[in-house]
Design a protein around this motif. Sequence first.
Motif, PDB file in Angstrom:
ATOM      1  N   SER A  31       0.825  -1.212   0.000  1.00  0.00           N
ATOM      2  CA  SER A  31       0.000   0.000   0.000  1.00  0.00           C
ATOM      3  C   SER A  31       0.855   1.256   0.000  1.00  0.00           C
ATOM      4  O   SER A  31       0.520   2.253  -0.652  1.00  0.00           O
ATOM      5  CB  SER A  31      -0.941  -0.005   1.213  1.00  0.00           C
ATOM      6  N   VAL A  34       2.148   1.717  -3.531  1.00  0.00           N
ATOM      7  CA  VAL A  34       1.065   2.219  -4.384  1.00  0.00           C
ATOM      8  C   VAL A  34       0.873   3.718  -4.144  1.00  0.00           C
ATOM      9  O   VAL A  34       0.724   4.503  -5.086  1.00  0.00           O
ATOM     10  CB  VAL A  34      -0.248   1.458  -4.114  1.00  0.00           C
ATOM     11  N   ALA A  56      -5.088   5.305  -2.371  1.00  0.00           N
ATOM     12  CA  ALA A  56      -4.058   4.271  -2.480  1.00  0.00           C
ATOM     13  C   ALA A  56      -3.817   3.576  -1.139  1.00  0.00           C
ATOM     14  O   ALA A  56      -3.730   2.345  -1.066  1.00  0.00           O
ATOM     15  CB  ALA A  56      -2.757   4.883  -3.000  1.00  0.00           C
ATOM     16  N   HIS A  59      -6.900   1.271  -0.299  1.00  0.00           N
ATOM     17  CA  HIS A  59      -7.480   0.341  -1.277  1.00  0.00           C
ATOM     18  C   HIS A  59      -7.435  -1.114  -0.833  1.00  0.00           C
ATOM     19  O   HIS A  59      -8.229  -1.935  -1.302  1.00  0.00           O
ATOM     20  CB  HIS A  59      -6.802   0.516  -2.643  1.00  0.00           C
ATOM     21  N   ASP A  60      -6.538  -1.474   0.072  1.00  0.00           N
ATOM     22  CA  ASP A  60      -6.440  -2.864   0.533  1.00  0.00           C
ATOM     23  C   ASP A  60      -6.880  -3.052   1.985  1.00  0.00           C
ATOM     24  O   ASP A  60      -6.649  -4.117   2.563  1.00  0.00           O
ATOM     25  CB  ASP A  60      -5.009  -3.380   0.374  1.00  0.00           C
ATOM     26  N   ASP A 163      -1.662   0.753  -8.361  1.00  0.00           N
ATOM     27  CA  ASP A 163      -1.754  -0.579  -7.755  1.00  0.00           C
ATOM     28  C   ASP A 163      -1.200  -1.626  -8.713  1.00  0.00           C
ATOM     29  O   ASP A 163      -0.393  -2.487  -8.341  1.00  0.00           O
ATOM     30  CB  ASP A 163      -3.216  -0.870  -7.412  1.00  0.00           C
TER      31      ASP A 163
END
Length: 352
Positions: A31, A34, A56, A59-60, A163
Motif C-alpha cells: 500500500s 502504491v 491508495a 485500497h487494501d 496498484d
Amino acid sequence: MHSSAFRRLKHKTQVFVEHEGDYYRTRMTHSLEVAQIARSVARVFALDEDLAEAVALAHDLGHTPFGHAGEDALSEETSAIGGFDHNAHALRIVSKLEHRYAAFDGLNLAWETLEGLVKHNGPLSGPGRTKKIPEPIANFDARWKLDLDTWPGLEAQVAALADDIAYLTHDIDDGLRAGLFNVEQLYDAPLAGPRALAIQDRYGDLEPSRFIGELVSALIGTLVYDLIDETKRGLDDLRPASAADIRAAGRPIAKFSPKMAAEAEGLKCFLFVHMYRHEQVLATRAKAVAVLRELFAAFLGNPGLLPPDWSGVCTGPGEPVTAGVIRDYIAGMTDAYALQEYSRIFHRDVSL
C-alpha cells in the motif's frame, strides 16, 4: 494511516505469508508503494495528491488474512449472506467498524475518498455490468449516493493503475528472491524480459539485489511514463473543465496505451503461472483456506468463542446476523492472529 485497520496490514499476506521472510511485501508495504506511485503521477497533472494518496493507502484495507486465499475462503463460507468482497469490507471499515471517535463510527472521510475506495476499478452498475453490487456498498449508496454507474475521479483512476504498477513490479522482486522463478525464465516474460536482457547487456553479471533493483526501477519508469503519456492524451481529447466532466466521460481517462496494457497483461500471465500458482504458494494457500473455514464453522456454531464485544452483537448459533459478525471479525484478523485463534480453539498449531 492512524487507523487500526491500516496497522494490521503490516501482518497481512500479499503473496507470501507474513512470517516467511522479512523482505517480502505485506499488504502495508504494498500500500505504501502504491501511494508513492499514485502521488507522483497525481503531481504531474496537478491533481489532489492527498486524495490520490488516501485512496491508495485505503485500497487494501478490506483484505482478509492470507491474501486472496483468505478472501476466497471467506466468500464461500458466507455465500448465504452475500459472500465477501474486500472493497465492500473496506467501506465498512472506514464508515462503521473503526471506532476511534466518540461522536461517530468510522473515519469521517470525504465523499471523493469513499467514492474512490469503492469505484477505483471502475463503475459497479450501468451498461455491461452484470455482477451484483455487494450489499454493504448498496446499503451505503442508499444513504449517500456514490454514483456507482460512473467512473471515479482522476485521482482514484490513477491510484488503481498505481496498484497494478506496484504489484507487477514488486511481485517480480519477491518471486526472484524466493526462487519461484529465475532470471533465465524471466527473459521470456513480456515487458520484463527485454528490460532484464538490456540490464544484462549493459552491466553483465550483477549481484541479485542490484539486478532486481535495476529491473524494478526500469519497469516502474516504463509503466509510469506510459501512464502519464496516455492519460495526457485522454485529457487533451476530453478537455474537462471540472472533476464532474471526468466522471461523466463514460470511460477511464487514466490508462495505459493499448500496447503497454497488452504487455502488462502478458506479464500478469507470467506471474500467474510461475508465482501465484507455484506449488509452494498453492500449498500455503490450501492450509490457509482450511484454517479460515474451520474458524468460521467454530464461531458460527458457538458465538461464545468470540471476544465479548463481538459475541454480544450475535443473535445465536447459525443465524445470518451472527454469520455477518463472524465475517467482519475474521476479515479483520492478521495472519498471525488467525493462527493464534486457531490454536486457541482447536488446541493444535498449524504451520504455514
